[in-house]
Motif scaffolding. Structure first.
Motif, PDB file in Angstrom:
ATOM      1  N   ILE A 294      30.118  67.147  47.134  1.00  0.00           N
ATOM      2  CA  ILE A 294      28.689  67.437  47.237  1.00  0.00           C
ATOM      3  C   ILE A 294      27.930  66.138  47.000  1.00  0.00           C
ATOM      4  O   ILE A 294      28.112  65.484  45.974  1.00  0.00           O
ATOM      5  CB  ILE A 294      28.251  68.486  46.200  1.00  0.00           C
ATOM      6  CG1 ILE A 294      28.942  69.819  46.467  1.00  0.00           C
ATOM      7  CG2 ILE A 294      26.744  68.658  46.208  1.00  0.00           C
ATOM      8  CD1 ILE A 294      28.599  70.892  45.445  1.00  0.00           C
ATOM      9  N   ARG A 295      27.080  65.777  47.968  1.00  0.00           N
ATOM     10  CA  ARG A 295      26.262  64.579  47.801  1.00  0.00           C
ATOM     11  C   ARG A 295      24.971  64.955  47.095  1.00  0.00           C
ATOM     12  O   ARG A 295      24.169  65.733  47.607  1.00  0.00           O
ATOM     13  CB  ARG A 295      25.966  63.889  49.132  1.00  0.00           C
ATOM     14  CG  ARG A 295      25.104  62.634  48.949  1.00  0.00           C
ATOM     15  CD  ARG A 295      25.122  61.729  50.161  1.00  0.00           C
ATOM     16  NE  ARG A 295      26.392  61.039  50.339  1.00  0.00           N
ATOM     17  CZ  ARG A 295      26.752  59.950  49.685  1.00  0.00           C
ATOM     18  NH1 ARG A 295      25.961  59.431  48.754  1.00  0.00           N
ATOM     19  NH2 ARG A 295      27.909  59.378  49.919  1.00  0.00           N
ATOM     20  N   THR A 312      19.090  68.224  40.793  1.00  0.00           N
ATOM     21  CA  THR A 312      20.355  67.510  40.606  1.00  0.00           C
ATOM     22  C   THR A 312      21.043  67.946  39.320  1.00  0.00           C
ATOM     23  O   THR A 312      22.262  68.165  39.290  1.00  0.00           O
ATOM     24  CB  THR A 312      20.097  65.996  40.585  1.00  0.00           C
ATOM     25  OG1 THR A 312      19.420  65.617  41.785  1.00  0.00           O
ATOM     26  CG2 THR A 312      21.396  65.217  40.479  1.00  0.00           C
ATOM     27  N   SER A 313      20.258  68.079  38.261  1.00  0.00           N
ATOM     28  CA  SER A 313      20.810  68.541  36.989  1.00  0.00           C
ATOM     29  C   SER A 313      21.423  69.924  37.144  1.00  0.00           C
ATOM     30  O   SER A 313      22.514  70.201  36.618  1.00  0.00           O
ATOM     31  CB  SER A 313      19.710  68.568  35.924  1.00  0.00           C
ATOM     32  OG  SER A 313      20.159  69.180  34.739  1.00  0.00           O
ATOM     33  N   LEU A 328      31.517  65.274  43.092  1.00  0.00           N
ATOM     34  CA  LEU A 328      30.114  64.953  43.304  1.00  0.00           C
ATOM     35  C   LEU A 328      29.992  63.462  43.597  1.00  0.00           C
ATOM     36  O   LEU A 328      30.778  62.655  43.105  1.00  0.00           O
ATOM     37  CB  LEU A 328      29.286  65.300  42.063  1.00  0.00           C
ATOM     38  CG  LEU A 328      29.351  66.735  41.546  1.00  0.00           C
ATOM     39  CD1 LEU A 328      28.617  66.847  40.211  1.00  0.00           C
ATOM     40  CD2 LEU A 328      28.763  67.703  42.561  1.00  0.00           C
ATOM     41  N   VAL A 329      28.986  63.103  44.386  1.00  0.00           N
ATOM     42  CA  VAL A 329      28.752  61.693  44.667  1.00  0.00           C
ATOM     43  C   VAL A 329      27.249  61.451  44.678  1.00  0.00           C
ATOM     44  O   VAL A 329      26.470  62.299  45.127  1.00  0.00           O
ATOM     45  CB  VAL A 329      29.407  61.265  46.006  1.00  0.00           C
ATOM     46  CG1 VAL A 329      28.786  61.975  47.201  1.00  0.00           C
ATOM     47  CG2 VAL A 329      29.346  59.747  46.178  1.00  0.00           C
ATOM     48  N   GLN A 330      26.842  60.311  44.158  1.00  0.00           N
ATOM     49  CA  GLN A 330      25.421  59.973  44.101  1.00  0.00           C
ATOM     50  C   GLN A 330      25.245  58.501  44.444  1.00  0.00           C
ATOM     51  O   GLN A 330      25.875  57.630  43.853  1.00  0.00           O
ATOM     52  CB  GLN A 330      24.851  60.255  42.708  1.00  0.00           C
ATOM     53  CG  GLN A 330      23.353  60.045  42.596  1.00  0.00           C
ATOM     54  CD  GLN A 330      22.830  60.389  41.217  1.00  0.00           C
ATOM     55  OE1 GLN A 330      23.344  59.917  40.204  1.00  0.00           O
ATOM     56  NE2 GLN A 330      21.788  61.219  41.169  1.00  0.00           N
ATOM     57  N   GLN A 331      24.363  58.240  45.391  1.00  0.00           N
ATOM     58  CA  GLN A 331      24.139  56.872  45.831  1.00  0.00           C
ATOM     59  C   GLN A 331      23.270  56.113  44.835  1.00  0.00           C
ATOM     60  O   GLN A 331      22.272  56.612  44.335  1.00  0.00           O
ATOM     61  CB  GLN A 331      23.455  56.862  47.202  1.00  0.00           C
ATOM     62  CG  GLN A 331      23.238  55.467  47.772  1.00  0.00           C
ATOM     63  CD  GLN A 331      22.525  55.478  49.107  1.00  0.00           C
ATOM     64  OE1 GLN A 331      22.223  56.550  49.642  1.00  0.00           O
ATOM     65  NE2 GLN A 331      22.239  54.306  49.650  1.00  0.00           N
ATOM     66  N   HIS A 332      23.677  54.872  44.555  1.00  0.00           N
ATOM     67  CA  HIS A 332      22.901  53.932  43.753  1.00  0.00           C
ATOM     68  C   HIS A 332      22.810  52.634  44.555  1.00  0.00           C
ATOM     69  O   HIS A 332      23.691  51.778  44.460  1.00  0.00           O
ATOM     70  CB  HIS A 332      23.569  53.658  42.409  1.00  0.00           C
ATOM     71  CG  HIS A 332      23.484  54.764  41.416  1.00  0.00           C
ATOM     72  ND1 HIS A 332      24.004  56.015  41.642  1.00  0.00           N
ATOM     73  CD2 HIS A 332      22.937  54.806  40.161  1.00  0.00           C
ATOM     74  CE1 HIS A 332      23.784  56.778  40.577  1.00  0.00           C
ATOM     75  NE2 HIS A 332      23.145  56.073  39.676  1.00  0.00           N
ATOM     76  N   TRP A 335      25.884  51.248  46.507  1.00  0.00           N
ATOM     77  CA  TRP A 335      27.092  51.822  45.928  1.00  0.00           C
ATOM     78  C   TRP A 335      26.956  53.331  45.764  1.00  0.00           C
ATOM     79  O   TRP A 335      25.854  53.862  45.636  1.00  0.00           O
ATOM     80  CB  TRP A 335      27.380  51.193  44.559  1.00  0.00           C
ATOM     81  CG  TRP A 335      27.718  49.741  44.649  1.00  0.00           C
ATOM     82  CD1 TRP A 335      26.856  48.690  44.627  1.00  0.00           C
ATOM     83  CD2 TRP A 335      29.024  49.175  44.805  1.00  0.00           C
ATOM     84  NE1 TRP A 335      27.539  47.507  44.747  1.00  0.00           N
ATOM     85  CE2 TRP A 335      28.874  47.772  44.857  1.00  0.00           C
ATOM     86  CE3 TRP A 335      30.308  49.715  44.894  1.00  0.00           C
ATOM     87  CZ2 TRP A 335      29.955  46.908  44.996  1.00  0.00           C
ATOM     88  CZ3 TRP A 335      31.382  48.857  45.030  1.00  0.00           C
ATOM     89  CH2 TRP A 335      31.205  47.476  45.086  1.00  0.00           C
ATOM     90  N   ASP A 336      28.094  53.984  45.747  1.00  0.00           N
ATOM     91  CA  ASP A 336      28.168  55.400  45.409  1.00  0.00           C
ATOM     92  C   ASP A 336      28.879  55.550  44.069  1.00  0.00           C
ATOM     93  O   ASP A 336      29.912  54.912  43.831  1.00  0.00           O
ATOM     94  CB  ASP A 336      28.966  56.186  46.460  1.00  0.00           C
ATOM     95  CG  ASP A 336      28.152  56.506  47.702  1.00  0.00           C
ATOM     96  OD1 ASP A 336      26.905  56.464  47.625  1.00  0.00           O
ATOM     97  OD2 ASP A 336      28.767  56.790  48.748  1.00  0.00           O
ATOM     98  N   VAL A 337      28.313  56.379  43.205  1.00  0.00           N
ATOM     99  CA  VAL A 337      29.017  56.789  41.986  1.00  0.00           C
ATOM    100  C   VAL A 337      29.720  58.099  42.318  1.00  0.00           C
ATOM    101  O   VAL A 337      29.080  59.101  42.634  1.00  0.00           O
ATOM    102  CB  VAL A 337      28.050  56.985  40.808  1.00  0.00           C
ATOM    103  CG1 VAL A 337      28.814  57.507  39.594  1.00  0.00           C
ATOM    104  CG2 VAL A 337      27.335  55.685  40.475  1.00  0.00           C
TER     105      VAL A 337
END
Length: 729
Positions: A294-295, A312-313, A328-332, A335-337
């Motif tokens: 899930i992005r 998001t929370s 889960l993935v989250q863009q920064h 980069w992706d975390v």
């Protein structure tokens, strides 16, 4: 539930030949005495090193030692340079970095953002021995010391900051801590499985960049779609329109629907989406779960949009069950975390083996006779379980340890009690606690493994106790009885927080507890009396507290003991109005309670309540652009007012309370009778200005005022004075 290898099933590393250290080394001389030329793993921690399973560095260090690795400890190093980080030499495998048993910001600052004068996890209780955001600073110094050594960060500070998170102290959304620390891996949750696998795979020659498939870890990767993975976007915010949302597949399940969740085996079809101003969450097919991610909304989105942050929370909290959670993935930026699903809980056999490791159970010898307050508090206590399915929104236990209870065997617990009796200096025969995150969740679990593995409820006990939850306290009762019969054991006390809504389901347990395991006073946490704040906390109504209180008093009387409940309450929690706090103050006055120390809500990173605090939205239900708003007490004056209601009896608070009551149209509560909350007069030398004010003709001398309004203890109707309330973490 997914299978996982036993953490003690790995072939031991060759360095096992050096044997077991009396205490893990903290300097070169101790390494030389053990015959070591180097350490395989060096753990850097913000706490003083206590070789006891209640301290994370000792537990992980001893576990790695049992795998055959040489482990050194660098405790509370001087972080102003890299020199202290070089004193044990270069680690062969990796650095293990942790802020300690508490988040370093929570440890150092009060809820009013004032610096605490002391630190319970430091020798002598001295404050200032760790930097703010310790895992970031320590990781940077490790990189400076030996730039090519992998850095694995863990512990509660890293765990609760694993994605973009609201930071109360800077009042902004910060990046995932792995970005700021520039670490190679982040371990979240209980870290035994992850750390053991990481150590063995690195020892077998794998590069840290290849360790991307370990549950309970997060890592960085260049922003892109990973090959072989199906990526699903978590959000779709449409233009404002009529609120007509489709069925929310992430809606918190009721006890009845919990049974049906196991049948969700096919991908759900979503109807054409009307234009709405609702954040919609799409279900993914469980058939592809192992390769589905899930992005989450990117950091740049959530940092500037509290509503998207709240969404998001909500997604994060609904993806925490090891049985069905997705990656889960989250863009920064570039980069992706990437967050792998949560770790598989330890079995009872594994828990026993972890707690049976050869801890010396005392602080490291370098501290000499110096007092370490946290050690003094736990040295005669035993941790019998971990995890919590209560799901209180203000608490970080569930986010860190998970909702599935992991319990030790009775035999293992008894062995530890005997070890305390036989080896711990200063033992007088009293065990101070048999507990954990909660006092009475030992061996409680879902009646069905299938239901447990597929359930998405945020709590097993809110809004009511799930009918699929086993609430049998018999194993805990048997444990208490066996422990107190041991030779040399005079008393077994229970000091962990009691979940009283579960306790009332077992009158036999309450009777056992009250008759044998209360030392005069029992701490209990109703947290509030009003439905609004309680619903946002996911806590039971005050009626359940009243029921427990009746049972407590009944069994105390039958045992011929004079015992008292000490209730804890939280001020300024999201969802709390001034009227709620007034009603709580009136309840306290009616029941004769005077709170000495009160707890103001502190938004801990990544908690559901922190998302409420930041966004002003109810995140326990679908997050909407319009609607779902809740009251959030913010600002120093508002928070002081809510604390003042809890301490209605303190003359220092009366001027503020008089003004508030007049503004609320409740001036009828100002007067000098028993029905009034606060008096009309002001004793000399008290109040916001410290000036003597007399708005009553009745003369009150300072001595009379001091005697009447002294508030150094919690007092019940009987006039008895319980022990002073300790600070609740």
């Amino acid at each position: 539930m997914h299978a996982a290898p036993d953490i003690f099933s790995y072939r031991k590393y060759w360095a096992q030949r050096f044997g077991v250290a009396k205490q893990l080394p903290m300097n070169r001389a101790e390494m030389d005495a053990l015959g070591w030329d180097s350490c395989d793993v060096i753990i850097v921690t913000g706490d003083a090193y206590v070789d006891h399973p209640s301290f994370g560095m000792a537990l992980i260090g001893r576990l790695l030692e049992a795998q055959g690795f040489r482990v050194g400890i660098i405790a509370q190093p001087d972080w102003t340079s890299a020199e202290d980080f070089k004193k044990l030499g270069k680690p062969n495998l990796f650095w293990g970095v942790t802020g300690g048993n508490m988040d370093s910001m929570v440890n150092r600052y009060t809820s009013d953002k004032k610096i605490r004068r002391n630190d319970a996890y430091t020798a002598g209780g001295e404050g200032g021995k760790r930097p703010d955001r310790s895992v970031v600073v320590y990781s940077q110094r490790c990189r400076e010391a030996y730039k090519d050594v992998p850095i694995v960060m863990g512990g509660i500070e890293a765990s609760l900051r694993r994605i973009a998170h609201y930071d109360y102290w800077s009042e902004k959304v910060r990046r995932s801590v792995i970005m700021d620390a520039k670490a190679d891996l982040l371990v979240y949750g209980n870290g035994e499985r992850q750390v053991v696998e990481i150590a063995h795979r690195l020892a077998n020659g794998e590069d840290v960049s290849e360790l991307t498939d370990i549950r309970g870890t997060a890592f960085l990767t260049k922003h892109s779609r990973r090959e072989g993975w199906w990526e699903k976007d978590s959000t779709s915010i449409d233009t404002p329109g009529k609120l007509n949302p489709p069925i929310d597949p992430y809606q918190m399940q009721t006890p009845e629907s919990c049974e049906t969740s196991q049948a969700e085996t096919a991908e759900q079809t979503v109807a054409p989406e009307p234009k709405t101003n609702v954040i919609k969450i799409h279900r993914v097919s469980p058939r592809n779960a192992d390769k589905t991610v899930i992005r989450l909304p990117a950091y740049n989105q959530v940092k500037d949009d509290p509503i998207t942050y709240a969404h998001t929370s909500r997604i994060l909290h609904l993806e925490t069950n090891p049985g069905n959670a997705l990656a889960l993935v989250q863009q920064h930026g570039d980069w992706d975390v990437w967050l792998n699903p949560p770790p598989i809980p330890l079995t009872t056999k594994e828990m026993d083996a972890v707690f049976d490791l050869p801890y010396s159970r005392v602080p490291h010898v370098q501290y000499g006779q110096m007092n370490i307050p946290a050690y003094e508090m736990i040295r005669f206590s035993v941790n019998i379980m971990r995890g919590c399915f209560g799901g209180c929104t203000f608490c970080s236990i569930t986010e860190h340890e998970g909702r599935i209870i992991q319990s030790r065997s009775e035999d293992s617990i008894i062995r530890e009690v005997e070890a305390i009796r036989d080896t711990t200096p200063g033992f007088t025969g009293v065990i101070s606690d048999l507990g954990g995150p909660t006092a009475n969740m030992y061996r409680l679990a879902c009646k069905s493994e299938e239901i447990e593995a597929s359930c998405r409820r945020l709590s097993c006990v809110f809004p009511g106790i799930c009918k699929n939850l086993n609430t049998d306290h018999t194993p805990l009762i048997n444990l208490y009885r066996r422990a107190r019969k041991l030779p040399g054991i005079k008393k077994i006390l229970i000091a962990s927080g009691l979940r009283y809504d579960l306790a009332v389901e077992s009158p036999e347990y309450v009777k056992e507890l009250v008759t044998h395991h209360v030392g005069g006073y029992l701490k209990i946490a109703p947290e509030h009396t009003e439905e609004g704040p309680l619903s946002q906390m996911m806590k039971p109504g005050i009626g359940t507290y009243d029921k427990f209180k009746q049972m407590f008093e009944k069994y105390s009387k039958e045992a011929g003991k004079e015992q008292y409940l000490i209730p804890y309450f939280i001020a300024a929690h999201p969802g709390t109005t001034d009227k709620d706090m007034l009603n709580l103050a009136l309840w306290l006055k009616r029941n004769g309670f005077r709170a000495d120390q009160v707890q103001a809500y502190l938004p801990s990173p990544m908690s559901a309540a922190a998302a409420m605090y930041h966004s002003g939205k109810d995140t326990l239900h679908k997050v909407r652009r319009i609607g779902g708003d809740i009251q959030v007490p913010k600002g120093l004056r508002k928070r002081r007012l809510h604390k003042a209601f809890l301490r209605y009896h303190d003359p220092e608070n009366w001027p503020m309370l008089r003004e508030a009551l007049q503004n609320m149209g409740r001036a009828d509560l100002i007067g000098n009778g028993k029905k009034h909350l606060i008096p009309t007069y002001q004793p000399a030398g008290t109040g916001e200005q410290g000036e003597g004010r007399r708005v009553s003709r009745k003369a009150v001398t300072p001595a009379m005022a001091a005697k009447q309004f002294r508030t150094q203890h919690v007092r019940g109707k009987s006039g008895k004075t319980p022990a002073k309330r300790s600070r609740k973490r």
